[in-house]
Design a protein around this motif. Structure first.
Motif, short mmCIF file in Angstrom:
data_model
loop_
_atom_site.label_atom_id
_atom_site.label_comp_id
_atom_site.label_asym_id
_atom_site.label_seq_id
_atom_site.Cartn_x
_atom_site.Cartn_y
_atom_site.Cartn_z
N ARG A 157 149.17 64.13 68.52
CA ARG A 157 149.69 65.40 68.00
C ARG A 157 150.19 66.28 69.14
O ARG A 157 151.19 67.00 68.99
CB ARG A 157 148.61 66.14 67.21
N GLN A 158 149.49 66.25 70.29
CA GLN A 158 149.94 67.03 71.45
C GLN A 158 151.31 66.55 71.92
O GLN A 158 152.18 67.36 72.26
CB GLN A 158 148.92 66.92 72.57
N ILE A 159 151.47 65.22 71.95
CA ILE A 159 152.78 64.67 72.36
C ILE A 159 153.85 65.12 71.37
O ILE A 159 154.96 65.49 71.77
CB ILE A 159 152.70 63.13 72.44
N HIS A 160 153.52 65.11 70.08
CA HIS A 160 154.47 65.56 69.07
C HIS A 160 154.86 67.01 69.33
O HIS A 160 156.05 67.38 69.31
CB HIS A 160 153.86 65.41 67.67
N GLY A 161 153.85 67.85 69.60
CA GLY A 161 154.13 69.26 69.89
C GLY A 161 154.98 69.44 71.13
O GLY A 161 155.92 70.25 71.16
N PHE A 162 154.68 68.65 72.18
CA PHE A 162 155.47 68.71 73.42
C PHE A 162 156.92 68.33 73.16
O PHE A 162 157.84 68.97 73.67
CB PHE A 162 154.84 67.77 74.45
#
Length: 877
Positions: free
Chosen positions: A323-328
């Motif tokens: 999810r963090q990668i998606h947000g980034f």
């Protein structure tokens, strides 16, 4: 003004550094001094390298009579600036002006050729002008033919080059083979190159390593690696990255790490190769650790890195990181990137978040095949099979092509939905677009057809398209085994061996299931021998199948040995052993094994709990069953299923607690199914409760009208209560409805052949010997105190006739045949399709003591081990 001797070198230097202003200043001075004609070709090259092909053209147009060098320079200028059409147009003008092309122009033109047709025309020009013998032209022809898939033509040109061939020639031919998925031949070409004395360079090494990767030839890859180390090319970035990629993709992660650690300067390509290899082979946690190391090294991951990492997140359970990668990626406005989109859809789908996967899918403006496949596969994997089929229909309406991944995922859904119409449509599409030669599609069709109860279609697909495909054989053997055609599964396995195909653990596991369905103990032992011979005993699927098969074939001792030999015991292993012990009447041992399982912190599942309840059922452990039934949710997190309720109701019925059984039926959270009412009907017969029997039968007539067993059990219930008028009514009902009673059959396996018997059967070649043996046993049993229980025979005949019929039951014929056909002391294994009768049960206790043999009868419910005058069931069955 500089001297003429220095102008050429200066323009070359300015071109290399793309210093436009100083070069343009020289151009202006040349115009003023009248020396332009002398340096026109230098200026064309200068403007070409400064990315100004238009200026190069204007210089060319100033030349009154351009020579072949000027023409070649302009062709090169267009080609180097990604203007292939202009390059080809210029070449045609050159030919039209009668200017003879040289060895520099033809390779450039071949590079610009849009198809093999034009390339062949240029080849003809080379032959006509005698330039086909030039090594530069020959190398360009090899590259051109290889690029357009004409590998054999490339090889022909290569061979014609003869002694002029250099390292570039060999590299070009290897590259042609690799590009066209003929990687094994590329490796052979590398061997020819080395034997011819040509020293490979960094491009040759990287190309042959890629060929080893493509052909999945790790051994040859290691040899090439050793040669690269000896020649010092293992330090080259191209070769090192190719080696990391090879070891990673071929599963040798340790060697990939060793090579990766020796790369002088790792770049993003190196990291991506290592990370993607780890993900490919399930080393997801290692891949995530590599990402942290990559960031620490100062390198920034690109979309290829992150798409691999998203797959690792899905596999390692690192959902928060995903999810963090998606947000980034959203912040970087890169969340609509194709590679990232596929990774996100795959990750969300694997976590069961199909709504999020669908949102990502809808957000990406340009949907490609990989994206469609990710969502369709995700839906299929998560059991949303209707959604998968809807997406597939939409995909086809939007005119997207499909590949084997699409078809395999869709066929998985059609199989689970038992959607025969959709399966046929996918079959037709696969044939239309030429995918029936693909093993994944063929296997998907076989699987879907047999799960749709169309085994004949599955068999047709197999016969028409299986060829020598081990996976197709595995699918078909599984299909035959699951559909009750165990003997055909055995025959197909023998055919597979005759074709020279080596069995793998999966096909042997499927074959073991076929042996289990047939109770084919001897054949099961032969499959066990195959597992040992091929060193598959460490395979978890094969090990579990072995435990299950031995238990089903009547040898709980062999099942116990197989279980003890498992290197890793999972929930399936423990459940198989517990279920086997339960079926063989060893209820207390089964519960002991279950307690060991819990002590070893293996969480039981719903199948385990069914086996535990069956163990209690077969040994009459009512209180223990109630405790496990009432606490399975709290203790183990297992929700009670219909099967658990059916097992518990059967247990209460057998124990004579019919009121408790009915209370449980009335309180269960779903409608009682056929298994529940069948258990109650059987209990009503044993405990002579015709009212309950009538109620259960009425329910079964609605739920399972095609089954004759309901009528038979109801008639037996009435008969056991002496209600002969009701028995007559049931028999009349059977006659009116054309319901045929399933005949009792027993069979025994001897020397890979199955011998089948029915009551009073005289069709067997050794019938006279069999009946003589039965008569002999009858006399010995009578002397030992055996008295036939004529009450179990419900035919309206006199007692002597009933006793004769009892003595000729199918299981007794099978046992008599085994006694006269096997060595003294050998165990006897018989299978029966119905429940063993009470009189035969008593008779076999006498026979086992008289002949000093163990007699194992597998009936429709369980195993009975008769030995030394007793049965393993303890007469509770």
């Amino acid at each position: 003004m500089r001297s003429p001797e220095t102008i050429g070198p200066l323009l070359t230097r300015y071109a290399a550094s793309q210093s436009l202003l100083p070069g343009a200043h020289i151009h202006a001075n040349l115009l003023k001094s009248g020396l332009l004609a002398t340096f026109c070709n230098h200026l064309i090259s200068f403007y070409s390298k400064c990315r100004l092909p238009g200026s190069a053209r204007r210089v060319f147009d100033e030349i009154p009579d351009p020579c072949h060098v000027s023409w070649s320079s302009l062709v090169t200028a267009y080609s180097n600036n990604a203007l292939p059409r202009d390059a080809l147009r210029t070449f045609r003008s050159m030919r039209a002006c009668g200017v003879r092309c040289n060895e520099f122009a033809l390779p450039i033109v071949l590079k610009c050729a849009p198809d093999a047709g034009l390339g062949t025309q240029v080849h003809a020009v080379a032959v006509a002008t005698g330039l086909n013998g030039d090594i530069f032209v020959a190398n360009a022809l090899v590259a051109m033919y290889g690029g357009f898939g004409h590998v054999d033509d490339a090889r022909k040109v290569f061979d014609e080059a003869g002694s002029q061939r250099n390292a570039v020639s060999w590299n070009g031919l290897m590259s042609a083979y690799v590009k066209n998925d003929r990687c094994s031949e590329a490796v052979e070409v590398f061997g020819e190159m080395v034997w011819s004395g040509v020293r490979p360079n960094e491009f040759g090494f990287s190309c042959v390593v890629n060929a080893c990767t493509g052909s999945r030839d790790l051994e040859d890859g290691k040899k090439v690696h050793a040669m690269a180390v000896r020649t010092g090319y293992d330090k080259d970035a191209f070769t090192a990255n190719a080696l990391v990629d090879m070891y990673s993709k071929l599963g040798d992660i340790h060697m990939a790490a060793v090579v990766f650690g020796k790369v002088p300067e790792t770049d993003v390509v190196s990291w991506n190769a290592f990370i993607s290899g780890c993900v490919l082979h399930g080393h997801d946690q290692h891949a995530l650790e590599l990402l942290l190391q990559m960031k620490s090294s100062g390198l920034v991951p690109n979309v290829f890195t992150l798409s691999s990492i998203l797959k690792a997140c899905a596999g390692a359970g690192a959902f928060n990181l995903g999810r963090q990668i998606h947000g980034f990626m959203i912040k970087a406005c890169a969340d609509s990137d194709d590679y990232i989109g596929v990774g996100l859809v795959d990750m969300y789908a694997k976590y069961g978040l199909l709504d999020d996967a669908r949102k990502v899918f809808d957000w990406i403006p340009r949907k490609d095949l990989l994206l469609w496949n990710a969502l369709i596969s995700g839906c299929s994997h998560e059991g949303c099979h209707g959604e998968a089929l809807s997406l597939f229909c939409r995909m086809r309406k939007e005119c997207f092509e499909v590949n084997r991944t699409t078809l395999a995922a869709v066929l998985k859904s059609t199989a689970n939905l038992e959607a025969i119409s959709d399966t046929r449509q996918v079959h037709a599409l696969s044939e239309k677009i030429g995918f029936l030669s693909d093993s994944h599609v063929v296997n998907g069709l076989i699987d879907s057809y047999w799960k749709c109860n169309c085994l004949h279609y599955a068999n047709r697909v197999f016969e028409e398209h299986s060829s020598d495909n081990i996976i197709a054989f595995t699918s078909m053997i599984t299909a035959l085994s699951q559909c009750g055609h165990g003997e055909d599964a055995m025959k197909l396995f023998m055919e597979m061996l005759r074709k020279g195909l080596e069995p793998d653990p999966f096909v042997l596991s499927s074959l073991l299931n076929a042996c289990a369905s047939l109770s084919a103990y001897e054949q099961g032992k032969q499959v066990h021998a195959h597992l040992i011979k091929r060193q598959f005993m460490s395979d978890v699927f094969a090990g579990n199948a072995l435990v299950y098969t031995y238990a089903k074939c009547g040898s709980i001792e062999d099942a116990d040995l197989a279980f003890a030999g498992l290197p890793e015991k999972g929930v399936v292993s423990w459940s198989a052993m517990i279920g086997g012990l339960a079926q063989h009447g060893h209820g207390k041992r089964a519960l002991d094994v279950f307690r060991r399982m819990v002590d070893e912190r293996i969480a039981p599942n719903h199948i385990t709990m069914t086996s535990v309840l069956c163990a209690c059922n077969h040994t009459g452990l009512v209180d223990e069953a109630k405790r496990y039934f009432n606490s399975m949710k709290e203790m183990f997190g297992v929700d009670r299923t219909e099967e658990h309720y059916a097992c518990m109701i059967d247990l209460l019925g057998r124990a004579g607690k019919l009121d408790d059984a009915m209370d449980l039926v009335n309180s269960m959270p779903f409608e009682a199914n056929g298994a529940v009412w069948g258990a109650l009907l059987a209990a009503s017969r044993v405990h002579r409760d015709p009212e309950l029997g009538k109620l259960a039968a009425e329910k079964l007539f609605i739920l399972e009208p095609e089954k004759s067993g309901t009528h038979v059990l109801l008639a037996n219930t009435y008969a056991s209560a002496g209600m002969w008028d009701e028995v007559a009514k049931v028999r009349k009902l059977m006659k009116d409805n054309n319901v045929k009673k399933e005949p009792a059959m027993s069979w025994v396996e001897l020397k890979d052949k199955v011998h089948t018997f029915i009551v009073s059967d005289k069709s067997h070649p050794r019938a006279r010997d069999i009946y003589a043996k039965l008569e002999e046993l009858g006399d010995l049993m009578s002397k030992a105190g055996y008295v036939p229980n004529a009450d179990v025979d419900l035919h309206d005949v006199d007692r002597s006739e009933k006793e004769l019929l009892l003595s000729h039951h199918s299981e007794r014929l099978a046992v008599a045949f085994a006694l006269i056909s096997t060595p003294a002391g050998a165990p006897i294994r018989v299978k029966k399709n119905l429940r063993i009768c009470r009189d035969c049960h008593v008779a076999f206790k006498f026979i086992s003591k008289i002949v000093s043999r163990e007699i194992i009868i597998r009936d429709v419910n369980r195993f009975h081990h008769f030995s030394d005058g007793a049965c393993s069931c303890g007469d509770y069955w």
